[in-house]
Design an enzyme around this catalytic site. Structure first.
Site, PDB file in Angstrom:
ATOM      1  N   GLU A 163     -24.024 -76.218 144.411  1.00  0.00           N
ATOM      2  CA  GLU A 163     -22.893 -75.798 143.602  1.00  0.00           C
ATOM      3  C   GLU A 163     -22.965 -76.389 142.195  1.00  0.00           C
ATOM      4  OE1 GLU A 163     -19.526 -74.795 146.859  1.00  0.00           O
ATOM      5  OE2 GLU A 163     -19.516 -76.848 146.138  1.00  0.00           O
ATOM      6  N   CYS A 209     -21.224 -79.217 135.219  1.00  0.00           N
ATOM      7  CA  CYS A 209     -21.482 -80.297 136.171  1.00  0.00           C
ATOM      8  C   CYS A 209     -22.522 -79.768 137.155  1.00  0.00           C
ATOM      9  CB  CYS A 209     -20.156 -80.628 136.858  1.00  0.00           C
ATOM     10  SG  CYS A 209     -20.291 -81.804 138.196  1.00  0.00           S
ATOM     11  N   CYS A 260     -26.928 -85.294 150.033  1.00  0.00           N
ATOM     12  CA  CYS A 260     -27.161 -86.610 149.440  1.00  0.00           C
ATOM     13  C   CYS A 260     -27.365 -87.630 150.553  1.00  0.00           C
ATOM     14  CB  CYS A 260     -25.973 -87.019 148.568  1.00  0.00           C
ATOM     15  SG  CYS A 260     -26.210 -88.614 147.739  1.00  0.00           S
ATOM     16  N   CYS A 266     -21.626 -91.862 150.853  1.00  0.00           N
ATOM     17  CA  CYS A 266     -20.323 -92.422 150.477  1.00  0.00           C
ATOM     18  C   CYS A 266     -19.241 -91.753 151.337  1.00  0.00           C
ATOM     19  CB  CYS A 266     -20.039 -92.218 148.996  1.00  0.00           C
ATOM     20  SG  CYS A 266     -21.319 -92.945 147.957  1.00  0.00           S
ATOM     21  N   CYS A 270     -16.951 -88.665 150.082  1.00  0.00           N
ATOM     22  CA  CYS A 270     -17.612 -87.602 149.314  1.00  0.00           C
ATOM     23  C   CYS A 270     -18.106 -86.493 150.234  1.00  0.00           C
ATOM     24  CB  CYS A 270     -18.776 -88.210 148.539  1.00  0.00           C
ATOM     25  SG  CYS A 270     -19.845 -86.975 147.765  1.00  0.00           S
ATOM     26  N   GLY A 318     -25.583 -84.651 145.000  1.00  0.00           N
ATOM     27  CA  GLY A 318     -26.788 -85.473 144.992  1.00  0.00           C
ATOM     28  C   GLY A 318     -26.743 -86.686 144.094  1.00  0.00           C
ATOM     29  N   GLU A 319     -27.700 -87.577 144.342  1.00  0.00           N
ATOM     30  CA  GLU A 319     -27.831 -88.806 143.562  1.00  0.00           C
ATOM     31  C   GLU A 319     -29.026 -88.627 142.613  1.00  0.00           C
ATOM     32  OE1 GLU A 319     -26.500 -91.671 142.704  1.00  0.00           O
ATOM     33  OE2 GLU A 319     -28.368 -92.194 141.720  1.00  0.00           O
ATOM     34  N   SER A 369     -20.975 -95.283 139.451  1.00  0.00           N
ATOM     35  CA  SER A 369     -19.844 -95.103 140.368  1.00  0.00           C
ATOM     36  C   SER A 369     -19.639 -96.394 141.143  1.00  0.00           C
ATOM     37  CB  SER A 369     -20.137 -93.948 141.327  1.00  0.00           C
ATOM     38  OG  SER A 369     -20.325 -92.760 140.585  1.00  0.00           O
ATOM     39  N   LEU A 370     -18.628 -97.141 140.760  1.00  0.00           N
ATOM     40  CA  LEU A 370     -18.434 -98.475 141.346  1.00  0.00           C
ATOM     41  C   LEU A 370     -17.464 -98.427 142.537  1.00  0.00           C
ATOM     42  CD1 LEU A 370     -20.043-100.778 140.245  1.00  0.00           C
ATOM     43  CD2 LEU A 370     -18.067-101.528 138.915  1.00  0.00           C
ATOM     44  N   HIS A 371     -16.253 -97.987 142.312  1.00  0.00           N
ATOM     45  CA  HIS A 371     -15.227 -97.782 143.356  1.00  0.00           C
ATOM     46  C   HIS A 371     -14.712 -99.039 144.044  1.00  0.00           C
ATOM     47  CE1 HIS A 371     -16.226 -93.632 142.757  1.00  0.00           C
ATOM     48  NE2 HIS A 371     -17.385 -93.737 143.345  1.00  0.00           N
ATOM     49  N   CYS A 379     -14.679 -83.553 141.540  1.00  0.00           N
ATOM     50  CA  CYS A 379     -15.718 -84.537 141.852  1.00  0.00           C
ATOM     51  C   CYS A 379     -15.691 -84.856 143.336  1.00  0.00           C
ATOM     52  CB  CYS A 379     -15.446 -85.822 141.078  1.00  0.00           C
ATOM     53  SG  CYS A 379     -16.350 -85.904 139.557  1.00  0.00           S
TER      54      CYS A 379
HETATM   55  N1  SAH Z   1     -24.285 -89.320 143.165  1.00  0.00           N
HETATM   56  C1  SAH Z   1     -23.767 -89.583 141.881  1.00  0.00           C
HETATM   57  C2  SAH Z   1     -23.293 -88.342 141.161  1.00  0.00           C
HETATM   58  C3  SAH Z   1     -22.578 -87.291 141.955  1.00  0.00           C
HETATM   59  S1  SAH Z   1     -20.973 -87.697 142.530  1.00  0.00           S
HETATM   60  C4  SAH Z   1     -22.658 -90.612 141.948  1.00  0.00           C
HETATM   61  O1  SAH Z   1     -22.191 -90.909 143.037  1.00  0.00           O
HETATM   62  O2  SAH Z   1     -22.305 -91.140 140.903  1.00  0.00           O
HETATM   63  C5  SAH Z   1     -20.012 -87.598 141.046  1.00  0.00           C
HETATM   64  C6  SAH Z   1     -18.790 -88.492 141.051  1.00  0.00           C
HETATM   65  O3  SAH Z   1     -17.818 -88.053 142.002  1.00  0.00           O
HETATM   66  C7  SAH Z   1     -19.085 -89.936 141.424  1.00  0.00           C
HETATM   67  O4  SAH Z   1     -18.435 -90.815 140.541  1.00  0.00           O
HETATM   68  C8  SAH Z   1     -18.483 -90.026 142.806  1.00  0.00           C
HETATM   69  O5  SAH Z   1     -18.193 -91.331 143.184  1.00  0.00           O
HETATM   70  C9  SAH Z   1     -17.268 -89.168 142.669  1.00  0.00           C
HETATM   71  N2  SAH Z   1     -16.628 -88.757 143.915  1.00  0.00           N
HETATM   72  C10 SAH Z   1     -17.210 -88.534 145.113  1.00  0.00           C
HETATM   73  N3  SAH Z   1     -16.285 -88.132 146.007  1.00  0.00           N
HETATM   74  C11 SAH Z   1     -15.090 -88.094 145.367  1.00  0.00           C
HETATM   75  C12 SAH Z   1     -13.766 -87.725 145.740  1.00  0.00           C
HETATM   76  N4  SAH Z   1     -13.501 -87.303 146.958  1.00  0.00           N
HETATM   77  N5  SAH Z   1     -12.782 -87.811 144.817  1.00  0.00           N
HETATM   78  C13 SAH Z   1     -13.069 -88.203 143.557  1.00  0.00           C
HETATM   79  N6  SAH Z   1     -14.291 -88.535 143.128  1.00  0.00           N
HETATM   80  C14 SAH Z   1     -15.308 -88.488 144.024  1.00  0.00           C
HETATM   81 FE1  SF4 Z   2     -24.053 -89.088 147.001  1.00  0.00          FE
HETATM   82 FE2  SF4 Z   2     -22.621 -89.540 144.792  1.00  0.00          FE
HETATM   83 FE3  SF4 Z   2     -21.508 -88.377 146.958  1.00  0.00          FE
HETATM   84 FE4  SF4 Z   2     -22.146 -90.959 147.033  1.00  0.00          FE
HETATM   85  S1  SF4 Z   2     -20.617 -90.006 145.705  1.00  0.00           S
HETATM   86  S2  SF4 Z   2     -22.571 -89.456 148.631  1.00  0.00           S
HETATM   87  S3  SF4 Z   2     -24.009 -90.978 145.835  1.00  0.00           S
HETATM   88  S4  SF4 Z   2     -23.131 -87.538 145.705  1.00  0.00           S
END
Ligand code: SAH
Ligand code: SF4
Length: 344
Positions: free
Chosen positions: A92, A105, A112, A116, A119, A162-163, A217-219, A336
């Protein structure tokens, strides 16, 4: 199987043309057709001899993506496109229109491997890496889409599926192709790579001295919490990740964006905000907060507005700029972390 022309960089295209005993200016013509005129069909290359067009179309395709579905958000500012690939896999892409810019985007992998918790892509597991051409084509198609509305593409963010640092070479090759001034000419500063904190990728990226923007992406601001929501933290723990980020800051003098999805009762506390502020204090960071986008498989909820506001206050008081990101395209699962080709 035919080859994808978008997989080739300029030098590879030129070598291919020379190997066909054609003059090298043909490579320039093809490159300009692909990346300036945005032609998607060999028929359109009327500046090439018919025999060369024939030969090329036997060996190559211009792209491999086919549109399966398009969804437009109710406010019409966000468009999600589901593409199927040659092997039946799907990815997508999301186009976002703002007042002053248009951003795409894009995805770097099918699924991936990072897993996480919150996600949707992570929940799919890893299927495969995208080829450079499959990455390039998502951007070219966004360019075609926008030019039909007499607009042009301002930014490309690797925040889809994806990463990107787990598919490092393909991502870098795609960026170089799109940056090439003989064609698409997208400035390096208009790209942003978002990484979960895949340290080997960050280290390689530092060596590139690239002007591509970096988002991490720290979280979570301590290992105990981070390892529960971002499992790759067990392999690349926070102290090592922050050291790699600080090395990047030192070498490049460029700002890093920290991404933080605020999840109610999980990482939206003042304690986490304080810890984050301490990690970043005095350095060139910017924090992007986003209230969690709901995903089917994960029970977590978005943090409340008031919590987000307070979290932001703690960060800004430390002198670190912090913004609460507007959530886009939630009604079409285009936010996201909501991208998953099979679930919707
Ligand atoms: N893999 C990379 C890039 C793709 S994800 C990464 O993790 O950075 C893009 C962004 O979406 C990242 O910052 C990720 O942490 C965030 N993300 C993933 N799931 C989410 C959700 N359910 N709500 C908000 N942001 C989310
Ligand atoms: Fe992969 Fe980024 Fe989703 Fe984590 S947030 S599973 S690294 S796509």
């Amino acid at each position: 199987m035919t080859n994808n022309l978008y997989d080739l960089n300029f030098e590879e295209l030129e070598n291919m043309i020379l190997a066909l005993n054609e003059p090298s200016f043909r490579a320039t013509q093809i490159w300009q057709g692909l990346y300036k005129k945005l032609w998607g069909d060999f028929e359109e290359f009327t500046n090439l001899p018919h025999s060369l067009r024939e030969l090329l179309s036997q060996k190559y395709t211009i792209g491999v993506l086919s549109v399966e579905r398009e969804l437009l958000s109710q406010d019409r500012n966000t468009k999600k496109i589901l593409y199927s690939l040659e092997d039946g896999a799907a990815i997508e892409t999301v186009l976002m229109a703002y007042n002053d810019r248009d951003t795409v985007c894009i995805s770097s992998q099918v699924g991936c491997a990072m897993g996480c918790e919150f996600c949707a892509t992570g929940n799919m597991g890893f299927i495969r890496n995208l080829e450079p051409g499959e990455i390039v084509e998502q951007v070219v198609k966004a360019g075609i889409d926008l030019s039909a509305e007499e607009k042009s593409l301002s930014n490309v963010v690797f925040m889809g599926m994806g990463e990107p640092f787990h598919n490092y070479q393909a991502v870098m090759k795609a960026i170089q192709t799109l940056n090439d001034h003989r064609g698409f000419g997208m400035g390096m500063r208009r790209f942003t790579i978002s990484t979960v904190g895949f340290i080997p990728g960050i280290k390689k990226f530092i060596k590139e001295r690239s002007q591509v923007n970096l988002a991490i992406s720290l979280h979570a601001a301590d290992d105990k919490l981070r390892s529960t929501i971002v499992p790759i933290n067990n392999k690349y723990p926070l102290p090592e990740l922050m050291a790699a980020c600080n090395e990047y800051l030192q070498v490049t003098k460029r700002r890093i964006t920290v991404e933080w999805a605020l999840i109610e009762g999980v990482n939206d506390s003042i304690d986490q905000a304080n810890k984050l502020a301490k990690l970043l204090a005095g350095k060139l960071y910017h924090v992007n907060l986003i209230q969690l986008n709901p995903v089917e498989h994960y029970p977590g909820k978005p943090a409340e507005d008031e919590k987000a506001r307070k979290f932001k206050e703690v960060i800004t008081e430390t002198g670190i700029p912090c913004t609460i990101r507007l959530r886009r395209g939630i009604d079409i699962q285009a936010g996201c972390g909501q991208l998953a080709s099979k679930s919707n």
